[in-house]
Motif scaffolding. Structure first.
Motif, mmCIF file in Angstrom:
data_model
loop_
_atom_site.group_PDB
_atom_site.id
_atom_site.type_symbol
_atom_site.label_atom_id
_atom_site.label_comp_id
_atom_site.label_asym_id
_atom_site.label_seq_id
_atom_site.Cartn_x
_atom_site.Cartn_y
_atom_site.Cartn_z
ATOM 1 N N GLN A 224 0.842 -1.186 0.000
ATOM 2 C CA GLN A 224 0.000 0.000 0.000
ATOM 3 C C GLN A 224 0.880 1.240 0.000
ATOM 4 O O GLN A 224 1.644 1.465 0.947
ATOM 5 C CB GLN A 224 -0.939 0.011 1.208
ATOM 6 C CG GLN A 224 -1.990 1.100 1.153
ATOM 7 C CD GLN A 224 -3.113 0.856 2.139
ATOM 8 O OE1 GLN A 224 -2.981 0.109 3.097
ATOM 9 N NE2 GLN A 224 -4.257 1.500 1.898
ATOM 10 N N LYS B 184 -3.064 5.415 -1.706
ATOM 11 C CA LYS B 184 -3.570 4.418 -2.653
ATOM 12 C C LYS B 184 -4.173 3.229 -1.920
ATOM 13 O O LYS B 184 -3.925 3.027 -0.729
ATOM 14 C CB LYS B 184 -2.447 3.942 -3.580
ATOM 15 C CG LYS B 184 -1.913 5.029 -4.499
ATOM 16 C CD LYS B 184 -0.946 4.471 -5.517
ATOM 17 C CE LYS B 184 -0.493 5.534 -6.495
ATOM 18 N NZ LYS B 184 0.436 4.980 -7.521
ATOM 19 N N GLU B 185 -4.946 2.437 -2.641
ATOM 20 C CA GLU B 185 -5.527 1.238 -2.063
ATOM 21 C C GLU B 185 -4.476 0.134 -1.953
ATOM 22 O O GLU B 185 -3.455 0.153 -2.635
ATOM 23 C CB GLU B 185 -6.698 0.755 -2.930
ATOM 24 C CG GLU B 185 -7.881 1.705 -2.950
ATOM 25 C CD GLU B 185 -9.070 1.138 -3.696
ATOM 26 O OE1 GLU B 185 -10.157 1.738 -3.632
ATOM 27 O OE2 GLU B 185 -8.916 0.085 -4.353
ATOM 28 N N ARG B 186 -4.786 -0.801 -1.089
ATOM 29 C CA ARG B 186 -3.890 -1.942 -0.936
ATOM 30 C C ARG B 186 -3.889 -2.758 -2.227
ATOM 31 O O ARG B 186 -4.943 -3.070 -2.780
ATOM 32 C CB ARG B 186 -4.332 -2.804 0.253
ATOM 33 C CG ARG B 186 -3.289 -3.784 0.718
ATOM 34 C CD ARG B 186 -3.578 -4.296 2.125
ATOM 35 N NE ARG B 186 -3.466 -3.223 3.117
ATOM 36 C CZ ARG B 186 -3.444 -3.438 4.428
ATOM 37 N NH1 ARG B 186 -3.551 -4.670 4.902
ATOM 38 N NH2 ARG B 186 -3.349 -2.437 5.269
ATOM 39 N N GLU B 187 -2.695 -3.110 -2.679
ATOM 40 C CA GLU B 187 -2.507 -3.760 -3.972
ATOM 41 C C GLU B 187 -1.968 -5.172 -3.799
ATOM 42 O O GLU B 187 -1.046 -5.398 -3.010
ATOM 43 C CB GLU B 187 -1.530 -2.931 -4.815
ATOM 44 C CG GLU B 187 -1.170 -3.513 -6.159
ATOM 45 C CD GLU B 187 -0.057 -2.745 -6.852
ATOM 46 O OE1 GLU B 187 0.198 -3.006 -8.037
ATOM 47 O OE2 GLU B 187 0.583 -1.896 -6.206
ATOM 48 N N GLU C 176 -9.457 -8.412 1.275
ATOM 49 C CA GLU C 176 -10.527 -8.587 2.255
ATOM 50 C C GLU C 176 -10.788 -10.052 2.598
ATOM 51 O O GLU C 176 -11.415 -10.346 3.612
ATOM 52 C CB GLU C 176 -11.830 -7.971 1.729
ATOM 53 C CG GLU C 176 -11.834 -6.450 1.651
ATOM 54 C CD GLU C 176 -11.118 -5.916 0.431
ATOM 55 O OE1 GLU C 176 -10.921 -4.696 0.355
ATOM 56 O OE2 GLU C 176 -10.739 -6.727 -0.451
#
Length: 121
Positions: free
Chosen positions: A38, A42-45, A106
């Motif tokens: 991350q 930004k979003e977690r990648e 998730e």
């Protein structure tokens, strides 16, 4: 349950780092192990995931060829070898444990605290 990530640091572009994630408190060999990252804002990648035996691996887009995930079930540890690092690889890198070969963060059950990788240009 504990996932302890280590090995991050400051490296120049083109350099390499090897991240480690030591697991405890659960049956490591029964879980798929993933790496995510991350960057600020930004979003977690998704980075990579490895199967329980290590025989099946999936990498995030554009990372295959530079990053290599591996695991040692005898040591309850998963690794991420990162080569040819670029400034855009700068992020906090997290390891995670899940019951299937997920690429969606998730769906993972356990997470480490993360280790910071900074790549300077």
């Amino acid at each position: 349950v504990q996932l302890q990530a280590s090995g991050g640091g400051l490296v120049q572009a083109g350099g390499s780092l090897r991240l480690s994630c030591a697991a405890s408190g659960f049956t490591f060999s029964s879980y798929f192990m993933g790496w995510f990252r991350q960057a600020p804002g930004k979003e977690r990648e998704f980075v990579a995931v490895i199967s329980r035996s290590g025989g099946s691996i999936t990498y995030g887009d554009s990372l295959k060829g530079r990053f290599t995930i591996s695991r040692d079930n005898a040591k309850n540890t998963v690794y991420l070898q990162m080569n040819s690092l670029k400034p855009e690889d700068t992020a906090i890198y997290y390891c995670a444990a899940g019951l299937l070969k997920y690429t969606t963060p998730e769906l993972y059950d356990y997470w480490g605290q993360g280790t910071l990788v900074t790549v300077s240009s």
